[in-house]
Scaffold this motif. Structure first.
Motif, PDB file in Angstrom:
ATOM      1  N   ALA A 224      -2.133  -1.657  -6.890  1.00 25.15           N
ATOM      2  CA  ALA A 224      -3.437  -1.157  -6.442  1.00 25.15           C
ATOM      3  C   ALA A 224      -4.156  -0.371  -7.538  1.00 25.15           C
ATOM      4  O   ALA A 224      -5.388  -0.232  -7.499  1.00 25.15           O
ATOM      5  CB  ALA A 224      -3.257  -0.281  -5.206  1.00 25.15           C
ATOM      6  N   ASP A 225      -3.410   0.146  -8.504  1.00 27.47           N
ATOM      7  CA  ASP A 225      -3.998   0.937  -9.589  1.00 27.47           C
ATOM      8  C   ASP A 225      -4.415   0.083 -10.784  1.00 27.47           C
ATOM      9  O   ASP A 225      -5.019   0.594 -11.737  1.00 27.47           O
ATOM     10  CB  ASP A 225      -3.004   1.992 -10.085  1.00 27.47           C
ATOM     11  CG  ASP A 225      -2.629   2.994  -9.006  1.00 27.47           C
ATOM     12  OD1 ASP A 225      -3.337   3.071  -7.988  1.00 27.47           O
ATOM     13  OD2 ASP A 225      -1.607   3.690  -9.188  1.00 27.47           O
ATOM     14  N   VAL A 226      -4.073  -1.190 -10.743  1.00 27.03           N
ATOM     15  CA  VAL A 226      -4.279  -2.059 -11.895  1.00 27.03           C
ATOM     16  C   VAL A 226      -5.669  -2.691 -11.843  1.00 27.03           C
ATOM     17  O   VAL A 226      -6.131  -3.128 -10.777  1.00 27.03           O
ATOM     18  CB  VAL A 226      -3.195  -3.159 -11.923  1.00 27.03           C
ATOM     19  CG1 VAL A 226      -3.456  -4.160 -13.040  1.00 27.03           C
ATOM     20  CG2 VAL A 226      -1.818  -2.528 -12.073  1.00 27.03           C
TER      21      VAL A 226
ATOM     22  N   TYR B 226       1.951   0.496  -9.737  1.00 23.46           N
ATOM     23  CA  TYR B 226       1.367   0.175  -8.434  1.00 23.46           C
ATOM     24  C   TYR B 226       0.217  -0.802  -8.650  1.00 23.46           C
ATOM     25  O   TYR B 226      -0.752  -0.501  -9.365  1.00 23.46           O
ATOM     26  CB  TYR B 226       0.878   1.449  -7.738  1.00 23.46           C
ATOM     27  CG  TYR B 226       1.998   2.438  -7.495  1.00 23.46           C
ATOM     28  CD1 TYR B 226       2.810   2.329  -6.377  1.00 23.46           C
ATOM     29  CD2 TYR B 226       2.258   3.462  -8.412  1.00 23.46           C
ATOM     30  CE1 TYR B 226       3.855   3.217  -6.160  1.00 23.46           C
ATOM     31  CE2 TYR B 226       3.299   4.358  -8.206  1.00 23.46           C
ATOM     32  CZ  TYR B 226       4.101   4.226  -7.081  1.00 23.46           C
ATOM     33  OH  TYR B 226       5.139   5.117  -6.874  1.00 23.46           O
TER      34      TYR B 226
ATOM     35  N   ARG C   4       4.683   7.051  -2.540  1.00 20.96           N
ATOM     36  CA  ARG C   4       4.911   7.042  -3.986  1.00 20.96           C
ATOM     37  C   ARG C   4       5.982   8.059  -4.370  1.00 20.96           C
ATOM     38  O   ARG C   4       6.810   7.801  -5.263  1.00 20.96           O
ATOM     39  CB  ARG C   4       3.607   7.311  -4.733  1.00 20.96           C
ATOM     40  CG  ARG C   4       2.604   6.172  -4.584  1.00 20.96           C
ATOM     41  CD  ARG C   4       1.353   6.382  -5.415  1.00 20.96           C
ATOM     42  NE  ARG C   4       0.404   5.290  -5.201  1.00 20.96           N
ATOM     43  CZ  ARG C   4      -0.455   4.840  -6.107  1.00 20.96           C
ATOM     44  NH1 ARG C   4      -0.498   5.409  -7.304  1.00 20.96           N
ATOM     45  NH2 ARG C   4      -1.266   3.840  -5.824  1.00 20.96           N
TER      46      ARG C   4
ATOM     47  N   LYS D 164       0.854  -1.186   0.000  1.00 24.99           N
ATOM     48  CA  LYS D 164       0.000   0.000   0.000  1.00 24.99           C
ATOM     49  C   LYS D 164       0.893   1.240   0.000  1.00 24.99           C
ATOM     50  O   LYS D 164       1.747   1.400   0.869  1.00 24.99           O
ATOM     51  CB  LYS D 164      -0.910  -0.005   1.224  1.00 24.99           C
ATOM     52  CG  LYS D 164      -1.922  -1.140   1.243  1.00 24.99           C
ATOM     53  CD  LYS D 164      -2.752  -1.123   2.520  1.00 24.99           C
ATOM     54  CE  LYS D 164      -3.744  -2.275   2.550  1.00 24.99           C
ATOM     55  NZ  LYS D 164      -4.528  -2.308   3.815  1.00 24.99           N
TER      56      LYS D 164
ATOM     57  N   ARG E 231      -4.097  -7.699 -13.631  1.00 25.47           N
ATOM     58  CA  ARG E 231      -3.099  -7.982 -12.596  1.00 25.47           C
ATOM     59  C   ARG E 231      -2.114  -9.073 -13.019  1.00 25.47           C
ATOM     60  O   ARG E 231      -0.907  -8.955 -12.825  1.00 25.47           O
ATOM     61  CB  ARG E 231      -3.791  -8.376 -11.283  1.00 25.47           C
ATOM     62  CG  ARG E 231      -4.427  -7.223 -10.540  1.00 25.47           C
ATOM     63  CD  ARG E 231      -5.226  -7.734  -9.336  1.00 25.47           C
ATOM     64  NE  ARG E 231      -4.387  -8.401  -8.354  1.00 25.47           N
ATOM     65  CZ  ARG E 231      -3.944  -7.841  -7.230  1.00 25.47           C
ATOM     66  NH1 ARG E 231      -4.222  -6.577  -6.967  1.00 25.47           N
ATOM     67  NH2 ARG E 231      -3.212  -8.538  -6.379  1.00 25.47           N
TER      68      ARG E 231
END
Length: 327
Positions: A33-35, A31, A16, A10, A40
């Protein structure tokens, strides 16, 4: 082709910024989390290096198998004994963030040593009970022998502080050599000599199959009766029952415990099998030796620098060999 750093931990805006400023133009940063969920697998399969907190938490079931061709899986934690590394593809290099919190932890060790030598908590309790024991002697740090078991980042940082205060430093590492100025350096086989010579013994070695239960009844009996034992590493390196019995039988002996046997981060809860905090010769802290304001970014930067080394084709530091993996 530009390599890819896939970040699975995270990462808020501040994290970042640290990651991207450290990586620079060396790699493309993605990142996880952005995918999108459907993307993924493709992102993980093309990763050059993975930056993770805990792969068991960062990744979904089956995703670890996609990492077979990464150059390095870099964890941001110094200790990785509680991470199931056996779930990762065989042969993929894994690195801990060794020494990431060395300087704060070294200060914590120094504070604990001084508190024990000067009897600060003992005399505070006596004052609270109405006893003004002005002429009870305490001890000097200068001139004492500080034994350091595990002479990596934390051990070296601690030695530098101790030497500045006139302490003689004895240390053990795997190779039995160091470029640091010490008064004595030995190998793991020299443990008995380190135990018997130390006025202060600091544990700063990783928990591995070889170090689990390393210090038990026999080893504690080799130490000086008035020695100070400081554990910054992992509780499991010490036999909990043997330590409690030794403290009760040897009131001159002091244990400074920062690392416990059952802790929230690794086990989901805090528990003691014995009432250590009821003993006057115990100084306790909640494994907060690394919890220094502002240091999180320093530690993250160190992990990213090691990841960048791998991305640039160099040899990363703090690789965890299969024989050292606990899970």
């Amino acid at each position: 082709m530009t390599p890819t750093l896939v970040v699975t931990l995270k990462a808020d805006a501040a994290r970042r910024a640290v990651i991207e400023s450290t990586i620079g133009s060396t790699a493309r940063v993605i990142y996880l989390a952005d995918v999108l969920p459907k993307e993924r697998s493709a992102v993980l399969a093309q990763a050059s290096v993975l930056l993770a907190y805990n792969s068991a938490e960062d990744l979904q079931p089956g995703e670890a198998a996609l990492l077979g061709s990464v150059r390095l899986i870099q964890f941001i934690t110094a200790g990785v004994d509680y991470i199931p590394l056996a779930d990762l593809p065989v042969g993929v290099p894994v690195a801990s963030n060794g020494g990431a919190y060395a300087e704060p932890m070294a200060e914590h060790a120094l504070a604990m040593a001084l508190a024990a030598l000067k009897r600060l908590f003992v005399e505070h309790a006596k004052l609270a009970a109405g006893t003004f024991d002005q002429f009870r002697g305490n001890r000097m740090l200068a001139g004492s022998v500080c034994g350091i078991l595990g002479f990596g980042g934390i051990g070296v940082a601690t030695a530098r502080l101790m030497r500045g205060l006139g302490v003689r430093v004895h240390a053990i590492n795997r190779g039995g050599t160091t470029t640091e100025p010490v008064d004595w350096i030995g190998r793991n086989s020299d443990l008995d000599q380190l135990l018997s010579s130390s006025d202060i013994l600091i544990l700063s070695l990783p928990l591995t199959p070889a170090t689990k239960g390393l210090l038990a009844k026999r080893e504690l009996a080799l130490m000086k009766r008035d020695a100070i034992l400081i554990n910054l590493a992992r509780g499991e390196i010490l036999d909990e029952t043997a330590l409690f019995a030794h403290l009760r039988a040897t009131p001159e002996f002091t244990a400074c415990i920062d690392a416990w046997w059952t802790e929230p981060v690794r086990h989901g809860r805090f528990a003691m099998d014995h009432a250590f905090t009821s003993l006057p010769n115990v100084i306790a802290s909640p494994h907060n030796s690394a919890s220094v304001v502002g240091w999180r970014d320093v530690a993250l930067r160190r992990a990213v620098e090691n990841a960048r080394c791998a991305l640039e084709g160099g040899e990363p530091r703090h690789l965890v060999p299969p024989s050292d993996r606990m899970m």
